[in-house]
Write an enzyme that holds these catalytic residues in place. Structure first.
Site, short mmCIF file in Angstrom:
data_model
loop_
_atom_site.label_atom_id
_atom_site.label_comp_id
_atom_site.label_asym_id
_atom_site.label_seq_id
_atom_site.Cartn_x
_atom_site.Cartn_y
_atom_site.Cartn_z
N GLU A 322 45.40 53.59 37.62
CA GLU A 322 46.59 53.22 38.40
C GLU A 322 47.27 54.44 39.01
O GLU A 322 47.96 54.32 40.02
CB GLU A 322 47.59 52.46 37.51
CG GLU A 322 47.30 50.98 37.42
CD GLU A 322 48.44 50.15 36.84
OE1 GLU A 322 49.44 50.72 36.37
OE2 GLU A 322 48.31 48.92 36.85
N HIS A 343 22.86 52.24 23.63
CA HIS A 343 21.82 51.21 23.66
C HIS A 343 22.08 50.16 24.74
O HIS A 343 21.47 49.10 24.74
CB HIS A 343 21.70 50.57 22.27
CG HIS A 343 21.30 51.57 21.24
ND1 HIS A 343 20.01 51.69 20.78
CD2 HIS A 343 22.02 52.54 20.61
CE1 HIS A 343 19.95 52.69 19.89
NE2 HIS A 343 21.16 53.22 19.79
N LYS A 457 49.01 39.71 42.84
CA LYS A 457 50.19 38.96 42.39
C LYS A 457 50.66 38.03 43.50
O LYS A 457 50.98 36.86 43.26
CB LYS A 457 51.33 39.93 42.04
CG LYS A 457 51.14 40.64 40.72
CD LYS A 457 52.42 41.39 40.37
CE LYS A 457 52.19 42.35 39.23
NZ LYS A 457 53.30 43.28 39.06
O1 PA5 Z 1 51.79 51.02 34.59
C1 PA5 Z 1 52.40 50.09 35.10
O2 PA5 Z 1 53.47 50.25 35.71
C2 PA5 Z 1 51.88 48.67 35.00
O3 PA5 Z 1 50.65 48.62 34.39
C3 PA5 Z 1 52.86 47.80 34.22
O4 PA5 Z 1 53.02 48.35 32.95
C4 PA5 Z 1 52.36 46.37 34.11
O5 PA5 Z 1 52.10 45.84 35.37
C5 PA5 Z 1 53.39 45.51 33.41
O6 PA5 Z 1 54.60 45.53 34.09
P1 PA5 Z 1 55.96 45.05 33.43
O7 PA5 Z 1 56.24 45.94 32.27
O8 PA5 Z 1 56.98 45.21 34.51
O9 PA5 Z 1 55.77 43.62 33.01
#
Ligand code: PA5
Length: 480
Positions: A322, A343, A457
């Site tokens: 990310e 394996h 989303k």
């Molecule tokens: O690293 C990030 O920002 C994302 O992976 C969020 O943690 C994830 O989308 C969950 O978001 P939230 O905590 O707003 O529900």
């Protein structure tokens, strides 16, 4: 007990190795064995020293951006001082109060609800620190912590209800935005279950929310219901939040020492915050970018030889995926657990498309010791291993694999810790976070946003007919 690892480290100032024969005996030297170490020897045959120097210079620049807080995403740098600040503050004490309250109620199951950065840190730490068979043996000091809200599996949630029916349940619901669909759906179901089982008043004692200080549906719901609430600081993004209550509360609820984890992280806060070539975060960022830009390596595989580190790799993949995968750039983060995956994926790694390099997370000392005994009949032919530990065999498998993969054109980096405990995990978390910030700035991307996550989303909301998404829904349905 320390082990033989690659030696030489012509590119590496922080030396951690020795050349003595490995026989499982303690080898005395002056090296601090509790500190995380980085070993780049396995890259020697792939990179030129002059190129490495060039990339260290680039890493210094990126370090400077992170240090001076003048790069893109600089409003999300609160994680940098979390270890030192949290050790001084009241968060650990507040977490302890919650855990003590639940312990007094004899809570034996904590459902931690969250997704992505709101789940992976706690999941990885609890898996790494727990007895492998804890769900059955219940050897831990704390409650059993299970996770929900990280998927939309109907069977998963139904089976969670089956489990909750047999247990004394509490819940931690975690969402920074407070609007994420997966945890919201799971929480609605778990909340209803807890309220039906214990009544609304008692439910409010058993549910804790961890969310933004003022925004989001979860914040209003928690305020309305009177839940104990922890705040995720504005300037800490999800994947950098394991050392906030997001990670600390579930990890403590499972019976682990989060102060020790913060102290481990603090060691790395001290080391990684110094701009010098000995800084392992600078070395790691420099080497992975060099392999990517000059050697055409587009995939980094995080490998381990410890089954308990499977979820550590999941945490790491989210952190790097990310943070770096945007604008058409980024090293794809993958993972393998060895020897298991030798394996299945071993063939590809040894012999497939040469786009890979590997980063091994190695641990010197297992928590237990188990020797292979001699057998009079020796029908399995294993007597050549008599008197050796299983870990010795694992270590030889590790060295053999690293050498084979080098021969197959796969550069090797190694991040090493002495043992798998809270201190080491704290160090690993902070080291990889800091290195990630440097590395992403070297790549020329903002490490702290995730614009690409929105696309799915929007489509999901449109297809679910969420109010406001009607037109988008119609357009999408025509394409199906
Ligand atoms: O690293 C990030 O920002 C994302 O992976 C969020 O943690 C994830 O989308 C969950 O978001 P939230 O905590 O707003 O529900």
């Amino acid at each position: 007990m320390r082990k033989l690892i690659f030696t030489g480290l012509c590119l590496l100032a922080v030396s951690c190795s020795h050349t003595d024969d490995y026989d499982g005996n303690e080898i005395n030297d002056n090296i601090d064995t509790t500190m995380l170490k980085l070993n780049l020897k396995g890259c020697d045959t792939f990179v030129k020293n002059a190129d490495y120097r060039k990339y260290v210079e680039k890493a210094y620049k990126a370090f400077d951006t992170l240090d001076k807080e003048n790069g893109e995403g600089n409003d999300f740098l609160g994680w940098k001082h979390l270890p030192s600040e949290t050790l001084k503050g009241t968060i650990v004490k507040e977490c302890r109060e919650v855990c003590d309250r639940w312990q007094a109620k004899k809570v034996d199951l904590v459902v931690a609800i969250g997704i992505g950065g709101s789940y992976l840190g706690a999941k990885c730490a609890i898996e790494a620190l727990s007895h492998t068979f804890d769900a059955t043996l219940h050897t831990g000091k704390g409650a059993q912590v299970v996770f929900a809200g990280n998927n939309l599996g109907e069977d998963y949630l139904c089976e969670l209800i089956d489990l909750m029916k047999t247990k004394n349940v509490a819940c931690i619901v975690i969402s920074k935005s407070g609007t994420t669909t997966e945890p919201a759906v799971a929480f609605r179901i778990v909340k209803q279950f807890i309220e039906e089982k214990y009544g609304k008043k008692e439910a409010s004692e058993r549910i804790v929310a961890i969310t933004d200080k003022s925004r989001g549906a979860l914040k209003s719901l928690a305020t309305g219901e009177g839940y104990k609430t922890f705040v995720i600081p504005d300037n800490v993004g999800g994947r950098f939040s394991v050392l906030t209550p997001v990670g600390l509360l579930p990890i403590m609820a499972a019976g682990f020492d989060v102060e020790k984890m913060l102290q481990g992280a603090k060691k790395m806060e001290d080391v990684c915050g110094v701009c010098c070539e000995e800084n392992p975060a600078i070395q790691y960022a420099a080497m992975r970018n060099l392999l990517h830009m000059e050697n055409g390596k587009t995939v980094e595989v995080l490998i381990n030889f410890i089954p308990k580190l499977q979820y550590f790799a999941e945490w790491w993949k989210q952190l790097y995926g990310e943070s770096e995968g945007k604008g058409g750039k980024g090293i794809f983060p993958a993972s393998c657990c060895f020897t298991t995956d030798l394996h299945s994926m071993g063939q590809y790694i040894q012999d497939g498309n040469r786009i890979l390099f590997e980063t091994l997370v190695s641990v010197d000392n297992p928590a237990h010791s188990l020797k292979i005994e001699a057998d009079e009949q020796n029908l399995d032919g294993l007597n050549y291993l008599a008197g050796k530990s299983v870990d010795y065999c694992n270590h030889m498998a590790q060295l053999g694999t690293q050498l084979a993969h080098i021969d197959g054109g796969v550069p090797q980096l190694e991040v090493n810790v002495a043992k798998l405990d809270e201190d080491a995990l704290g160090q690993l978390f902070y080291f990889f976070e800091y290195a990630c910030g440097i590395s992403a700035y070297m790549l020329g991307v903002n490490p702290f946003n995730q614009p690409g996550v929105e696309a799915y989303k929007k489509n999901m909301f449109a297809l679910l007919a969420k109010p406001g998404y009607e037109e988008a829904g119609e357009a999408l349905r025509k394409r199906l």
